[in-house]
Design an enzyme around this catalytic site. Structure first.
Site, PDB file in Angstrom:
ATOM      1  N   GLY A 125      37.370  49.934  58.842  1.00 37.19           N
ATOM      2  CA  GLY A 125      37.035  51.370  58.900  1.00 37.19           C
ATOM      3  C   GLY A 125      35.844  51.643  58.001  1.00 37.19           C
ATOM      4  O   GLY A 125      34.862  50.900  57.985  1.00 37.19           O
ATOM      5  N   LYS A 126      36.001  52.659  57.176  1.00 34.32           N
ATOM      6  CA  LYS A 126      34.868  53.074  56.336  1.00 34.32           C
ATOM      7  C   LYS A 126      34.642  52.142  55.132  1.00 34.32           C
ATOM      8  O   LYS A 126      33.678  52.320  54.386  1.00 34.32           O
ATOM      9  CB  LYS A 126      35.102  54.509  55.864  1.00 34.32           C
ATOM     10  CG  LYS A 126      35.053  55.496  57.012  1.00 34.32           C
ATOM     11  CD  LYS A 126      35.256  56.897  56.516  1.00 34.32           C
ATOM     12  CE  LYS A 126      35.363  57.867  57.682  1.00 34.32           C
ATOM     13  NZ  LYS A 126      35.942  59.142  57.286  1.00 34.32           N
ATOM     14  N   TYR A 127      35.524  51.196  54.929  1.00 35.47           N
ATOM     15  CA  TYR A 127      35.390  50.299  53.766  1.00 35.47           C
ATOM     16  C   TYR A 127      34.243  49.297  53.904  1.00 35.47           C
ATOM     17  O   TYR A 127      33.947  48.569  52.952  1.00 35.47           O
ATOM     18  CB  TYR A 127      36.709  49.577  53.494  1.00 35.47           C
ATOM     19  CG  TYR A 127      37.706  50.398  52.699  1.00 35.47           C
ATOM     20  CD1 TYR A 127      38.201  51.596  53.197  1.00 35.47           C
ATOM     21  CD2 TYR A 127      38.147  49.983  51.448  1.00 35.47           C
ATOM     22  CE1 TYR A 127      39.109  52.361  52.469  1.00 35.47           C
ATOM     23  CE2 TYR A 127      39.059  50.734  50.717  1.00 35.47           C
ATOM     24  CZ  TYR A 127      39.532  51.933  51.237  1.00 35.47           C
ATOM     25  OH  TYR A 127      40.435  52.684  50.513  1.00 35.47           O
TER      26      TYR A 127
ATOM     27  N   GLU B 177      51.618  45.141  47.547  1.00 36.75           N
ATOM     28  CA  GLU B 177      51.614  44.965  46.084  1.00 36.75           C
ATOM     29  C   GLU B 177      53.052  44.878  45.554  1.00 36.75           C
ATOM     30  O   GLU B 177      53.329  44.124  44.617  1.00 36.75           O
ATOM     31  CB  GLU B 177      50.862  46.125  45.434  1.00 36.75           C
ATOM     32  CG  GLU B 177      50.632  45.944  43.944  1.00 36.75           C
ATOM     33  CD  GLU B 177      49.745  47.046  43.367  1.00 36.75           C
ATOM     34  OE1 GLU B 177      48.546  46.798  43.182  1.00 36.75           O
ATOM     35  OE2 GLU B 177      50.265  48.154  43.109  1.00 36.75           O
TER      36      GLU B 177
ATOM     37  N   PRO C  77      45.663  46.892  35.410  1.00 44.52           N
ATOM     38  CA  PRO C  77      45.107  47.599  34.248  1.00 44.52           C
ATOM     39  C   PRO C  77      45.893  48.855  33.877  1.00 44.52           C
ATOM     40  O   PRO C  77      45.820  49.312  32.727  1.00 44.52           O
ATOM     41  CB  PRO C  77      43.686  47.962  34.698  1.00 44.52           C
ATOM     42  CG  PRO C  77      43.719  47.910  36.189  1.00 44.52           C
ATOM     43  CD  PRO C  77      44.739  46.874  36.544  1.00 44.52           C
ATOM     44  N   GLY C  78      46.660  49.371  34.829  1.00 50.17           N
ATOM     45  CA  GLY C  78      47.360  50.632  34.550  1.00 50.17           C
ATOM     46  C   GLY C  78      48.674  50.474  33.811  1.00 50.17           C
ATOM     47  O   GLY C  78      49.231  51.466  33.319  1.00 50.17           O
ATOM     48  N   TYR C  79      49.203  49.254  33.720  1.00 52.47           N
ATOM     49  CA  TYR C  79      50.585  49.119  33.216  1.00 52.47           C
ATOM     50  C   TYR C  79      50.773  48.041  32.153  1.00 52.47           C
ATOM     51  O   TYR C  79      51.891  47.705  31.818  1.00 52.47           O
ATOM     52  CB  TYR C  79      51.532  48.827  34.402  1.00 52.47           C
ATOM     53  CG  TYR C  79      51.511  49.927  35.431  1.00 52.47           C
ATOM     54  CD1 TYR C  79      52.289  51.074  35.263  1.00 52.47           C
ATOM     55  CD2 TYR C  79      50.677  49.846  36.543  1.00 52.47           C
ATOM     56  CE1 TYR C  79      52.237  52.108  36.192  1.00 52.47           C
ATOM     57  CE2 TYR C  79      50.623  50.867  37.475  1.00 52.47           C
ATOM     58  CZ  TYR C  79      51.409  52.001  37.287  1.00 52.47           C
ATOM     59  OH  TYR C  79      51.358  53.024  38.190  1.00 52.47           O
TER      60      TYR C  79
ATOM     61  N   ASP D 106      40.197  42.768  46.637  1.00 57.00           N
ATOM     62  CA  ASP D 106      39.874  44.071  47.240  1.00 57.00           C
ATOM     63  C   ASP D 106      38.358  44.173  47.368  1.00 57.00           C
ATOM     64  O   ASP D 106      37.621  43.604  46.549  1.00 57.00           O
ATOM     65  CB  ASP D 106      40.360  45.216  46.326  1.00 57.00           C
ATOM     66  CG  ASP D 106      41.796  45.636  46.628  1.00 57.00           C
ATOM     67  OD1 ASP D 106      42.485  44.930  47.376  1.00 57.00           O
ATOM     68  OD2 ASP D 106      42.210  46.696  46.105  1.00 57.00           O
TER      69      ASP D 106
HETATM   70  C1  UD2 Z   1      45.976  49.494  45.337  1.00 56.87           C
HETATM   71  C2  UD2 Z   1      45.676  48.051  45.045  1.00 56.87           C
HETATM   72  C3  UD2 Z   1      45.432  47.328  46.360  1.00 56.87           C
HETATM   73  C4  UD2 Z   1      46.622  47.434  47.273  1.00 56.87           C
HETATM   74  C5  UD2 Z   1      46.980  48.901  47.476  1.00 56.87           C
HETATM   75  C6  UD2 Z   1      48.306  48.991  48.199  1.00 56.87           C
HETATM   76  C7  UD2 Z   1      44.610  47.654  42.923  1.00 56.87           C
HETATM   77  C8  UD2 Z   1      43.346  47.738  42.117  1.00 56.87           C
HETATM   78  N1  UD2 Z   1      44.512  47.984  44.212  1.00 56.87           N
HETATM   79  O1  UD2 Z   1      44.698  49.969  45.739  1.00 56.87           O
HETATM   80  O2  UD2 Z   1      45.169  45.977  46.151  1.00 56.87           O
HETATM   81  O3  UD2 Z   1      47.708  46.741  46.711  1.00 56.87           O
HETATM   82  O4  UD2 Z   1      47.077  49.600  46.237  1.00 56.87           O
HETATM   83  O5  UD2 Z   1      48.610  50.267  48.526  1.00 56.87           O
HETATM   84  O6  UD2 Z   1      45.615  47.266  42.437  1.00 56.87           O
HETATM   85  N2  UD2 Z   1      41.266  48.519  53.096  1.00 56.87           N
HETATM   86  C9  UD2 Z   1      40.335  48.623  54.128  1.00 56.87           C
HETATM   87  N3  UD2 Z   1      40.281  49.778  54.848  1.00 56.87           N
HETATM   88  C10 UD2 Z   1      41.101  50.844  54.608  1.00 56.87           C
HETATM   89  C11 UD2 Z   1      42.022  50.740  53.559  1.00 56.87           C
HETATM   90  C12 UD2 Z   1      42.092  49.573  52.822  1.00 56.87           C
HETATM   91  O7  UD2 Z   1      39.589  47.712  54.387  1.00 56.87           O
HETATM   92  O8  UD2 Z   1      40.972  51.855  55.313  1.00 56.87           O
HETATM   93  C13 UD2 Z   1      41.350  47.266  52.350  1.00 56.87           C
HETATM   94  C14 UD2 Z   1      40.189  47.117  51.372  1.00 56.87           C
HETATM   95  O9  UD2 Z   1      39.903  45.769  51.212  1.00 56.87           O
HETATM   96  C15 UD2 Z   1      40.752  47.680  50.107  1.00 56.87           C
HETATM   97  C16 UD2 Z   1      42.189  47.220  50.165  1.00 56.87           C
HETATM   98  O10 UD2 Z   1      42.533  47.251  51.536  1.00 56.87           O
HETATM   99  O11 UD2 Z   1      40.042  47.171  48.997  1.00 56.87           O
HETATM  100  C17 UD2 Z   1      43.180  48.049  49.357  1.00 56.87           C
HETATM  101  O12 UD2 Z   1      43.130  49.412  49.739  1.00 56.87           O
HETATM  102  P1  UD2 Z   1      42.761  50.550  48.702  1.00 56.87           P
HETATM  103  O13 UD2 Z   1      41.722  50.042  47.787  1.00 56.87           O
HETATM  104  O14 UD2 Z   1      42.484  51.797  49.405  1.00 56.87           O
HETATM  105  O15 UD2 Z   1      44.104  50.713  47.942  1.00 56.87           O
HETATM  106  P2  UD2 Z   1      44.290  51.268  46.427  1.00 56.87           P
HETATM  107  O16 UD2 Z   1      42.996  51.715  45.883  1.00 56.87           O
HETATM  108  O17 UD2 Z   1      45.394  52.254  46.385  1.00 56.87           O
END
Ligand code: UD2
Length: 399
Positions: free
Chosen positions: A169-171, A348, A279-281, A256
């Protein structure tokens, strides 16, 4: 067998020919022959002719027995496993390690890396942080390692390190920053294969890669919930490991994409099974960790259990170990799906359950995975890799 005077014999001072001792056993029959033979050497005038003939037949008989004995002993010695000592075998040459490619190792880089300050048995390199877990896994912090020593150990091994990143998607907008900063800091000097999983291969930017660094784009379909996108990475990584990565890489690090490297992230991260402390916990008691707390989920962890809270943004290790991890987590996610339950923090949560049951062999301190919304505390000397600040509502598929 030996030739020597026979102490058991009373035959005067005559010389005893062919006294046969077989080991320590004195065989009387043979001894008799030798006596007779010796007698036969005494001048004939001292013996009557008849007696001489008799003695001659004894002599022939004795001679035949002796030759037979020699033959038997010879055959036994050369062929029989009963009497013969096992032969020495030449050891095989040292097995040559299998190498994908011959990379010359510069001797001067070795000698340089061998000169470094002596480790101090009575002095810990860091006293403000935990550097080893109760199960004796290293926790990697700045000041606990010397990169030149680490590189002198790993570089000659000509390793290939795979790195998976999902940009769905937008990532896809995060790929450029991720790759450009990785080329500056991520395992520089090592052979790195990036595997970019995306539903938009056309949006993968062209980034100049260093020597021995390659990029593969793997086209995947999009899920419409961000939770599903994040969680199903386990399944897709597992399938790709089994289809090709087992043959292509030695280690695999799954990261990620919405992240940037800021400082050295090198071979000190290599180990059998590697986790990153979230890093949060890292200052919190286990009761407040956001583990899955519902017993109905496969990711369930009771309040009185848990070591650390690990981040889902980094898993790593030897390819076989990452394969085992992704297989177990994927199976647990499928069971949860059948039971109509989704763990609190998707994959996670399953990852944290896995690491509770399969302790990582190396832990990366929060230097290796930082959250830029937090101020840098004094124990963090360098931020090496951290999240990009993003507008979740804008980048995610669903809220
Ligand atoms: C946390 C975690 C992440 C994952 C997630 C689970 C950290 C720093 N990050 O990040 O690893 O466990 O929680 O809920 O601990 N992605 C896409 N497209 C999307 C959404 C996600 O490509 O539309 C991929 C992308 O590689 C992204 C990863 O999935 O880096 C994790 O998604 P996130 O970064 O949105 O999740 P976040 O920030 O809550």
């Amino acid at each position: 067998m030996s030739t020597q005077s026979c102490s058991a014999c009373s035959y005067g001072q005559g010389i005893h020919f062919y006294e046969i001792h077989f080991l320590t056993f004195h065989w009387q029959g043979v001894s008799l022959f030798t006596h007779e033979f010796a007698r036969s050497r005494i001048p004939q005038r001292l013996y009557p002719v008849k007696m001489w003939r008799k003695r001659r037949s004894c002599l022939v008989f004795g001679f035949t027995v002796t030759v037979g004995m020699f033959t038997v002993v010879y055959v036994f010695h050369s062929n029989s496993t009963l009497l013969s000592v096992p032969k020495y075998t030449t050891p095989n040459p040292e097995p040559v390690p299998i190498q994908r490619e011959k990379v010359p190792v510069r001797i001067d880089s070795y000698s340089k890396s061998l000169r470094y300050p002596q480790p101090q048995s009575l002095k810990s390199p860091r006293s403000d942080v935990m550097t080893v877990t109760p199960w004796l896994a290293t926790v990697v912090w700045d000041g606990t390692f010397d990169s030149s020593i680490i590189d002198s150990l790993y570089q000659p091994q000509n390793l290939t390190i795979g790195t998976t990143v999902f940009a769905i998607g937008k990532y896809t907008r995060f790929i450029k920053g991720f790759l450009e900063t990785a080329e500056k800091h991520f395992l520089v000097g090592y052979k790195v294969n990036y595997y970019i999983f995306t539903d938009k291969p056309d949006e993968v930017p062209s980034v100049a890669l260093g020597m021995q660094r390659n990029l593969s784009v793997i086209t995947v379909s999009k899920f419409f919930r961000w939770q599903e996108i994040s969680m199903r990475r386990m399944e897709r990584i597992l399938n790709t490991i089994e289809e090709r990565l087992l043959k292509e890489v030695d280690y695999l690090y799954c990261l990620d994409v919405d992240m940037l490297f800021h400082n050295h992230w090198g071979a000190e991260v290599l180990s059998t099974l590697v986790a990153a402390i979230h890093p949060g916990y890292y200052k919190n008691p286990r009761e407040v960790f956001p583990y899955e707390r519902r017993p109905a989920s496969q990711a369930y962890v009771p309040l009185d259990q848990g070591d650390f809270y690990y981040a889902g943004a980094m898993i790593g290790g030897l390819i076989e170990n990452v394969r085992a991890l992704t297989r177990t987590c994927h199976q647990a996610i499928l069971i949860d799906k059948q039971n109509d339950i989704e763990a609190a923090w998707q994959e996670e949560s399953h990852l944290n359950k896995y690491f509770l049951q399969h302790k990582p062999t190396k832990l990366l301190s929060p230097e290796y995975l930082w959250d830029d919304t937090k101020p840098k505390p004094p124990e963090i000397h360098f931020i090496r890799f951290s999240t990009v600040l993003k507008n979740y509502a804008e980048v995610r598929e669903n809220v």
